[in-house]
Design an enzyme around this catalytic site. Structure first.
Site, short mmCIF file in Angstrom:
data_model
loop_
_atom_site.label_atom_id
_atom_site.label_comp_id
_atom_site.label_asym_id
_atom_site.label_seq_id
_atom_site.Cartn_x
_atom_site.Cartn_y
_atom_site.Cartn_z
N GLN A 27 0.85 -1.19 0.00
CA GLN A 27 0.00 0.00 0.00
C GLN A 27 0.89 1.24 0.00
O GLN A 27 0.40 2.36 -0.10
CB GLN A 27 -0.89 0.03 1.25
CG GLN A 27 -1.78 -1.18 1.42
CD GLN A 27 -2.46 -1.16 2.77
OE1 GLN A 27 -3.51 -0.54 2.93
NE2 GLN A 27 -1.87 -1.79 3.75
N HIS A 53 -1.39 1.60 -4.27
CA HIS A 53 -1.72 3.03 -4.11
C HIS A 53 -0.74 3.93 -4.86
O HIS A 53 -0.57 5.09 -4.50
CB HIS A 53 -1.77 3.38 -2.62
CG HIS A 53 -2.90 2.68 -1.91
ND1 HIS A 53 -2.89 2.41 -0.57
CD2 HIS A 53 -4.06 2.15 -2.39
CE1 HIS A 53 -4.01 1.77 -0.24
NE2 HIS A 53 -4.74 1.60 -1.33
N CYS A 111 0.92 14.44 -15.39
CA CYS A 111 0.11 15.65 -15.57
C CYS A 111 -1.32 15.39 -15.11
O CYS A 111 -1.92 14.37 -15.44
CB CYS A 111 0.09 16.05 -17.05
SG CYS A 111 -1.01 17.43 -17.39
N THR A 129 0.22 -2.81 8.83
CA THR A 129 -0.90 -2.05 8.29
C THR A 129 -2.06 -2.07 9.27
O THR A 129 -2.30 -3.06 9.95
CB THR A 129 -1.36 -2.60 6.91
OG1 THR A 129 -2.44 -1.77 6.43
CG2 THR A 129 -1.83 -4.05 7.01
N SER A 130 -2.75 -0.93 9.31
CA SER A 130 -3.89 -0.84 10.23
C SER A 130 -5.14 -1.39 9.55
O SER A 130 -6.18 -1.54 10.16
CB SER A 130 -4.14 0.62 10.61
OG SER A 130 -4.38 1.34 9.42
N ASN A 185 2.50 -6.77 13.55
CA ASN A 185 2.22 -5.37 13.89
C ASN A 185 2.73 -5.14 15.31
O ASN A 185 3.01 -6.08 16.03
CB ASN A 185 0.70 -5.12 13.80
CG ASN A 185 0.39 -3.64 13.55
OD1 ASN A 185 0.96 -2.78 14.23
ND2 ASN A 185 -0.44 -3.35 12.58
N ALA A 226 8.46 -4.69 12.77
CA ALA A 226 8.70 -5.45 11.53
C ALA A 226 10.20 -5.69 11.31
O ALA A 226 10.61 -6.78 10.90
CB ALA A 226 8.13 -4.67 10.35
#
Ligand code: BV8
Ligand code: ZN
Length: 251
Positions: free
Chosen positions: A99, A117, A125, A194-195, A219, A237
């Protein structure tokens, strides 16, 4: 956390490593929520990371991304990124689905990383989508909160935007399709840092679980896990992954 053991990792035919901002935290890259420390504290990330915010105040949003890009350029991959790249040499097949918008997995040696992401290093542009090469050194190393006017497109003079997926924008089709395919076919998925709040990316571990894989959440705090084949490993981690790798390598 009973049940999961490194031998499950060693015997896996296809491992997916699904990462969030927590895997880059120990490289000094603030996670999404704390990327808004200090001067940025007054903004809500989900509001700043939108096309509307960019259109409303391009210099503020572009300044935020250039501040983040400068941080990534001056950061180095940490032991978690390195262990993930190493692990790919120890199992028949490994897919990294991230992500994150930094390139630390690639700089640690991971190949063919799926960026759900987008990336800070792929500007384009806003109007005609032409890619726009950014200097590898961010001019006047931006301070948090500094406004920087976005560069203009050489083709149509439209504003250049970051190559990330903003809230309300769809994920890159190919990366998303390949991530779904990997989640459905893997034997084991490591979900690291990751949450699990942002959709639809947060579905990836659940899809792997539904398709019979083992899922291990790594986590800082233990994650609530339910049912069989789901485990939690609490810790940093950069500490947990090298330990797992050492166990897989039989050290
Ligand atoms: C879309 C790029 C639709 C930008 C990011 C249901 C279904 C579909 C959509 C939605 C839905 N519900 C809501 C939505 C809308 C929205 C959404 O999810 N909103 C949230 C706020 C509820 N989703 C979207 O808009 C997505 N688009 O669905 O489009 C559509 C469909 C068709 C046509 C048009 C549109 C797009 C979402 C992408 C947003 N962009 N990033 C940028 O970076 O600026 S998301 C961004 O936040 C990050 O990429 C990351 O993925 C996410 C979370 O960030 P963080 O919280 O920092 O990181 P993380 O969650 O990973 O948390 C850190 C974790 O690490 C913590 O748990 C911490 O404990 C741990 N940790 C910290 N240190 C360590 C550690 N762990 C281990 N070791 C450590 N050392
Ligand atoms: Zn253009």
């Amino acid at each position: 956390m009973s049940g999961f053991a490194a031998c499950d990792l060693r015997d896996a035919g296809h491992v997916v490593v699904f990462t969030g901002a927590g895997v880059s935290a120990e490289s000094g890259i603030p996670t999404f929520r704390d990327a808004l420390t200090g001067l940025w504290a007054r903004y809500d990330p989900a509001a700043l990371a939108t096309a509307e915010a960019f259109e409303r105040d391009p210099a503020l949003v572009w300044g935020w991304y250039e501040w983040r890009r400068a941080k990534v350029l001056s950061a180095a991959p940490n032991a978690a990124h390195q262990a993930i790249a190493e692990l790919a040499q120890r199992v028949p097949k490994l897919t990294v689905v991230t992500q994150n918008v930094d390139d630390l997995h690639e700089r640690a040696g991971s190949q063919d990383v799926l960026h759900l992401h987008g990336s800070l290093h792929a500007s384009r542009c806003f109007d005609c989508a032409q890619p726009h090469e950014l200097p590898l050194l961010v001019p006047e190393h931006p301070e948090a909160g500094q406004r920087i006017e976005p560069p203009l497109c050489r083709h149509c003079h439209g504003m250049v935007r970051p190559g990330v997926v903003w809230f309300g924008e769809s994920l890159p089709e190919l990366a998303w399709e390949r991530a779904l395919e990997a989640a459905r076919s893997c034997d084991l998925l490591l979900s690291v840092g990751t949450s699990g709040l942002v959709q639809p990316a947060a579905e990836i571990p659940r899809i792997a679980l539904r398709h019979g894989a083992q899922v291990v959440h790594i986590n800082l705090q233990p994650e609530p896990v339910n049912g069989i084949r789901e485990y939690t490993l609490a810790g940093r981690a950069a500490q947990v992954l090298p330990t797992l790798l050492a166990q897989v390598s039989g050290q």
